[in-house]
Every structure is written in structure tokens, then in C-alpha cells.
Design an enzyme around this catalytic site. Structure first.
Site, PDB file in Angstrom:
ATOM      1  N   ASP A 168     -27.499 -13.060  22.698  1.00  0.00           N
ATOM      2  CA  ASP A 168     -27.481 -11.608  22.842  1.00  0.00           C
ATOM      3  C   ASP A 168     -28.220 -11.149  24.082  1.00  0.00           C
ATOM      4  O   ASP A 168     -29.156 -11.786  24.544  1.00  0.00           O
ATOM      5  CB  ASP A 168     -28.121 -10.969  21.602  1.00  0.00           C
ATOM      6  CG  ASP A 168     -27.194 -11.067  20.404  1.00  0.00           C
ATOM      7  OD1 ASP A 168     -26.128 -10.446  20.444  1.00  0.00           O
ATOM      8  OD2 ASP A 168     -27.530 -11.787  19.453  1.00  0.00           O
ATOM      9  N   GLU A 218     -20.470  -5.027  10.789  1.00  0.00           N
ATOM     10  CA  GLU A 218     -21.223  -6.265  11.013  1.00  0.00           C
ATOM     11  C   GLU A 218     -22.696  -5.878  11.056  1.00  0.00           C
ATOM     12  O   GLU A 218     -23.103  -5.089  11.901  1.00  0.00           O
ATOM     13  CB  GLU A 218     -20.764  -6.802  12.376  1.00  0.00           C
ATOM     14  CG  GLU A 218     -21.008  -8.235  12.638  1.00  0.00           C
ATOM     15  CD  GLU A 218     -20.442  -8.592  14.017  1.00  0.00           C
ATOM     16  OE1 GLU A 218     -19.252  -8.299  14.291  1.00  0.00           O
ATOM     17  OE2 GLU A 218     -21.198  -9.128  14.824  1.00  0.00           O
TER      18      GLU A 218
END
Lengths: 399, 278
Positions: free
Chosen positions: B74, B63
Site C-alpha cells: 500500500d 472491502e
């Protein structure tokens, strides 16, 4: 609360949360249940007579509404138009922000939430949130950019005195955008028992609509007050400053479908639109997605969000609410870019002409009057969104 | 103003069954390891080095993060790597240029399935059609766009992605309602990204009993898509546990930390992958 908008008109939010091309709910799945819970419940909660009774009672007895509509005679003479000031600066805590936080804390209670998280720029929304949390006995965590914490220290102290935990946002530009990122992350980490009180008409649907409805008390009162003073509910111009745009959304709300009323938005040009130190979103931005909605956004060609600048912490945001993006795109609103210098000058001018020290945010709206080519017969209402006590240290550098 | 948001039509169609992600899951259903890294981190031109290192170390999927200024889902580790990569000059255009030819390299082709992970705004500015076309050209198999909810994807972008055979991987969390999980399963291809707990990336320590109960609940739903568990997978123990309840797991922040501390050499990357796997 009155919701007089015709649902058929294009200024009403759609079922999926769009105003024209702007809005929606661009959120990570981690936030979906919270936002969906709010979306499914907010209209019913607001419409409940018990909610309405409590909301209006608090606005009257706690916030101090209705706020006056003041005919500013000396300013009118100076500008050459009839200028009324909607005195949101006289609300408890010193700005319009508390109209929304009262509404949202009552929503949060009815959703069974135990903790409130919020973001703040100038600190006015943080103070308003800390205030209603103290009032209702809920835990309050406010994220604030570490640069803003320095330049708005009195508001940091006020929030702490009210029992809130103020957490510095140290990422990125360390201002409102980053405080919003951190508050969203906090919400992701605490999805069940926490409500996020967004302070402006930004964020994923239903926030822009919900916040606009709570702030619409401003235009609702102006209509009645202006009628009593002039025999007409409608001014020729309604003027407000726009960072995210909550005071403007409230001032415009009941005039959205009154085409004879021009809606005027003042954005922060900072050191100048082309200076590289600006927050004039409609002048510098293009369509994009930030903080959960598609709107007009200051960004690089690669879609990275540009760090905004304004002397006023409350306008230091790279986007605007999706309703405002729609007003801009459709031509319903006139957008002016006001520099720091122009705003400061307007702030000093109002202080000397009318004995009212406006917030630096509001000073941008006042500065727009100079650019509007007004006629003596024009009736203008300016939303005086907040008072300038918190900005004295900035003003005093230019005394 | 709408033009930048509306994509032109093309008549090209691509057979989605030929997708490397689909083929991978058809061949292997257990203990799959998907490793995330941020493009342009630690250095602008590390993308192929890291990709090759991960392939040689035997990871099943990779990824690649498209760095963004405001990655709200995040945590600190990935946000800092994003900031660092942007300061290095990384952009989608540069990333596609770096990936060009990696599938057809005669000596050492990249064969591992590649996903791009990132936020919707840079993709919108690049142009959704351009983005899908470029993904197809350079051999990207799927995307993970956490702030593009499935509903909006289906309304506005699904037809473009499907036309180019680019899979869109969707997330579920412990708070996702059963009906929405069923909807996500019905509308997803490739795999479902199971976020292990209510959290941002890099903030979870270990696998709790609550998390295990959630994993068991989802396992019991017998979804048609395979599942990979992400968030909080940072060592052998957590990878092992996740693999008992799903088809494998995704490691992100732990690998970013490893790259920061140990660099990008093939042997260091192999050492990291081995500590996760065995």
C-alpha cells in the site's frame, strides 16, 4: 563456491524455501515474477564457472579476501579461552556486507537488470551496495530510515559520494524495518529492470539462502585457517551477532552440520529485554510473517510489528532470518541477549586489549563471551563483522 | 511453537454457493463498484457508519481493511489510515465485535457482500481457524490477503477457508505470466483482483495505453472468474474505462482521502459514490 551441506539435513533450505517451520515467500503478487525469476535462476547462475571465477577474483582483488583469522592473545587471557577473530572488518568498505553485494550484483547483471534498490540500517549494507553499483556502473537507490540517516551520517555521505541516491524512510519507526518496507515498495513500482539487493538473510525465498551462500565464504575460510593454526577445522564455539543475521549465517554455514561446534548468536537487548526498548527477537518474539518470510518476530498480541530498539542501527530489526529462527527453535544455536551497556563495554575492551575498534554490532558478539562460561581449553571464533569507525560518535559519548 | 501455526480440524462444512459474493456476480456482471475503507479510520467506531453509508449509496461490494503496521503493497494514503486506525485502538477482535449483528439488524440489515483486506500476520496471530469462524459468524464473505500467495494458501490454509465458506480473492498484475493467471483462475472463487499496473495503491494516475493493452489481453483470456480492476481507480473516468474491460472496479485511496476531507456522513459518502458512478 563450496556448497558442502548435505541436502538431507534439516538445516538445508527446502524447495519451497523453508528451514523447518520458517521461511517461504510471503509476498504480494506484484513481487511474484521478480522473486520467481530469481528463484528459478540463482542456483544455476551461482554454479556457472564464469560466475564463480568473477566472484572469487573480485573477492580477492577488490574486497581483500581472505580476511585474516587473528589469535587475540590479550582478549583470550582476559576471557580465559583461546579466542580467534575473523577479521571481516578488514574487508573493503569495512564489513562483511560486501561479500553478499558482490555476489548479488553479478546475479543482477546476469538477469539483465539496470537498476539496484537496497535498504540499509547502519549504512554498511548501503555503502557495500553503492560500492558495487559504482564498480559495475549500475544506478543505485538506497532506502534508509531517517533516524538512522542522522546517527550514521558518515555512511550517508559515503553512499552519496559513491553516486547512490539515499532516500529517507519516514514512516513508522524510521529505521531498518521501514527502510525495508520502502525498498520493497520501490521494487513493486519498478518490477522489470530493478534488482533488490537485500542485505541480510531475511526476505522471501530465495534471499535467505542466496545471501547465506554468498556469506558462507566466512566459514569456508575459517575452516582452512583454523586448521592451519590448530590442526582442527572446528572450533568449540562460533560466535556472531544477529540483527537479520547475515554475518552469523556466513560464520555458521559450514558448521551447521558439525554438532561439535556450538553456534552462538548475540542479539541486541537494547536497554534490557524487559525494558520496552529492545531488539532481542528470540527473547521477545513469536512466529509471524514479515518482509516475505515466516520467522520469529517481535509483535503485539494482535500481530502488529513492534518497533525495536538498539544502540546499534544494524541490529535494530524486529525479526531474524528464518535460518536463525530454525536454529533457535531446534536448539542448534545458543542465543544471548546483550544490552547496549554490555556491548559498549565489550567494544571499549577490544579496542584497548587488541587495538581493534569493532562496530557496535560486532561488540554485541564480543560481549557474549563474558556470558558463555568458557573453559581455558575452549577454542572460540568470533566473527568480527565490521569496524567501528562509523560508530565513533556513539562511542565518544561514553569515553 | 508450531501450535500457533497449525489449526485444529473441524467437521463443519458450509455451502460456498450461498456466498453473497458468488450470488452477486450471478446476478450482475457489469459496472460493479467495490469500495475499500480502513477499519477504525477516521474514528475507531466508524465501521458500521461507513458500511451503511456505502450500502445506502448502492455500492456492490465493500472491502474493509484490517489495519497493519507494515502494509508493503500500500501507498502513503492507506498506510497513514492504517497507522491512524491502530493508534485509535483498532484490532481484529474489535472489528469482529463491531460487525457482530450487522447482518441480522431487524431495522436495517447490512446485505452488501463484505470482504476483509489485510496482511497475513494479524490473521495468523488471531488463528486462521478462529478467523474463518468469526468471518462466518459476522457475515464476512471473502478475504484479500496480498502477502499470502496462492501457492501457500493452497498448501496450508485453503481447506480451513473452504470449510467456512470464506472466499479467498487472488491478485494478478501486468507481470503475471499466462500460466499463473490460468492457475489463479482455476483455484479462485468469487472474483480476480486485477492490479492495474506495477504499483502500490494510490500511486497510479489515470489509465494509460499500456494498462488498456493489459486489460484487453486479460479480457481475451476468457477467464471463468469475474474480474475487478483496482489501483488507480479514483474518479468517474477511470471507473468507466475499467468497467469496459472488466466486471467493475475497486476504489480505495480516493475514498480514504474523501473520508479524511469530508467525514463519514451518509450524504457525503453518497456524493462520493455518485461522482465515481455517474
Amino acid at each position: 563456491m563450496q556448497t558442502t551441506l548435505d541436502p538431507q539435513t534439516s538445516f538445508e533450505v527446502s524447495d519451497k524455501g523453508f528451514y523447518g517451520h520458517f521461511g517461504g515467500a510471503f509476498i504480494p503478487e506484484m513481487l511474484y515474477p521478480n522473486v520467481e525469476e530469481l528463484r528459478q535462476n540463482y542456483l544455476n547462475i551461482i554454479a556457472d564457472p564464469a560466475f564463480q571465477a568473477e566472484f572469487w577474483q573480485l573477492l580477492e582483488d577488490y574486497v581483500g579476501r581472505p580476511t585474516p583469522l587473528f589469535l587475540a592473545k590479550r582478549l583470550s587471557a582476559h576471557i580465559g579461552a583461546t579466542i580467534y577473530l575473523k577479521r571481516e572488518d578488514l574487508c573493503h568498505t569495512g564489513a562483511h556486507k560486501i561479500n553478499n553485494t558482490i555476489g548479488q550484483i553479478l546475479v543482477a547483471q546476469r538477469l539483465g537488470k539496470k537498476r539496484i534498490v537496497a535498504e540499509t540500517g547502519a549504512g554498511q549494507h548501503g555503502v557495500a551496495t553503492a560500492t558495487v553499483c559504482a564498480l559495475m556502473g549500475l544506478e543505485c537507490i538506497v532506502y534508509m530510515g531517517s533516524i538512522d540517516m542522522e546517527r550514521q551520517k558518515p555512511n550517508v555521505d559515503r553512499m552519496r559520494m559513491l553516486g547512490a541516491t539515499v532516500v529517507p524512510a519516514t514512516s513508522g519507526s524510521q529505521t531498518l524495518k521501514d527502510a525495508t518496507n520502502e525498498a520493497m515498495r520501490h521494487w513493486i513500482n519498478n518490477p522489470v529492470d530493478t534488482h533488490y539487493i537485500i542485505g541480510s538473510v531475511v526476505g522471501p525465498h530465495p534471499y535467505p539462502d542466496m545471501v547465506a551462500r554468498f556469506q558462507s565464504v566466512i566459514s569456508q575460510e575459517v575452516k582452512k585457517q583454523l586448521f592451519a593454526k590448530t590442526g582442527s577445522e572446528n572450533p568449540d564455539y562460533m560466535v556472531a551477532c544477529v540483527g537479520g543475521g547475515s554475518n552469523a549465517a556466513g560464520a555458521f554455514y559450514h558448521y551447521l552440520n558439525e554438532p561439535s561446534v556450538r553456534l552462538v548468536a548475540a542479539e541486541a537487548a537494547g536497554q534490557g529485554v524487559s525494558s520496552g526498548h529492545s531488539a532481542a527477537t528470540t527473547a521477545l518474539g513469536k512466529p509471524g510473517v514479515l518482509h516475505g518470510s515466516r520467522t520469529i518476530l517481535m509483535q503485539t498480541d494482535d500481530g502488529q510489528v513492534t518497533e525495536p530498539y538498539s544502540i546499534s542501527a544494524g541490529l535494530d530489526y524486529p525479526g531474524i532470518g528464518p535460518l536463525h529462527a530454525h536454529l533457535f527453535e531446534s536448539g542448534r544455536g545458543d542465543f544471548y541477549a546483550i544490552t547496549d551497556d554490555e556491548a559498549l563495554q565489550a567494544g571499549f575492551q577490544l579496542s584497548k586489549l587488541e587495538g581493534i575498534i569493532p562496530a557496535l554490532e560486532t561488540a554485541h558478539a564480543l560481549a557474549a563471551l563474558e556470558k558463555m562460561n568458557l573453559n581455558p581449553s575452549d577454542v572460540v571464533v568470533v566473527c568480527l563483522s565490521g569496524r567501528g569507525d562509523k560508530d565513533l560518535s556513539t562511542y565518544s559519548k561514553f569515553l | 511453537m508450531t501450535q500457533s501455526l497449525t489449526q485444529p480440524q473441524t467437521t463443519e462444512t458450509v455451502d460456498a454457493t450461498a456466498n453473497r459474493i458468488t450470488s452477486l456476480f450471478a446476478q450482475k456482471s457489469e459496472r460493479l463498484l467495490n469500495v475499500y475503507f480502513t477499519a477504525g479510520y477516521p474514528n475507531l467506531n466508524d465501521t458500521i457508519t461507513i458500511l451503511r453509508g456505502l450500502q445506502e449509496a448502492g455500492v456492490d461490494l465493500v472491502e474493509i481493511g484490517m489495519p497493519y503496521s507494515d502494509p508493503v503493497a500500500d501507498g502513503e494514503t492507506i498506510q497513514q489510515s492504517n497507522d491512524h486506525a491502530l493508534n485509535n485502538g483498532m484490532s481484529l477482535k474489535t472489528l469482529f465485535a463491531q460487525l457482530a449483528g450487522c447482518r441480522t439488524d431487524a431495522e436495517n440489515p447490512i446485505t452488501v457482500p463484505i470482504l476483509l483486506m489485510g496482511y497475513i500476520n494479524p490473521v495468523l496471530q488471531f488463528g486462521v481457524e478462529n478467523f474463518c469462524q468469526k468471518c462466518r459468524e459476522v457475515g464476512v464473505d471473502g478475504v484479500i490477503l496480498p502477502d499470502l500467495p496462492l501457492d501457500l494458501f493452497l498448501d496450508e490454509y485453503a481447506s480451513t477457508f473452504r470449510r467456512y465458506g470464506i472466499l479467498n480473492v487472488n491478485l494478478i498484475t501486468p507481470q503475471t505470466a499466462e500460466a499463473r493467471i490460468r492457475f489463479t483462475d482455476a483455484e479462485s472463487d468469487g472474483f480476480i483482483y486485477m492490479v492495474s499496473s506495477a504499483s502500490i495503491t494510490g500511486s497510479v494516475k489515470g489509465v494509460s495505453d499500456t494498462m488498456k493493452a493489459y486489460f484487453e489481453r486479460i479480457q481475451g483470456m476468457h477467464l471463468r472468474n469475474p474480474r475487478l480492476i483496482g489501483f488507480g481507480i479514483n474518479n468517474h473516468e477511470t471507473f468507466d474505462t475499467a468497467s469496459q474491460y472488466a466486471n467493475g472496479a475497486i476504489v480505495g485511496s480516493a475514498f480514504i482521502r474523501h473520508l479524511s476531507e469530508n467525514g463519514t456522513s451518509a450524504e457525503r459518502i453518497r456524493a462520493f459514490v455518485e461522482t465515481i458512478r455517474s
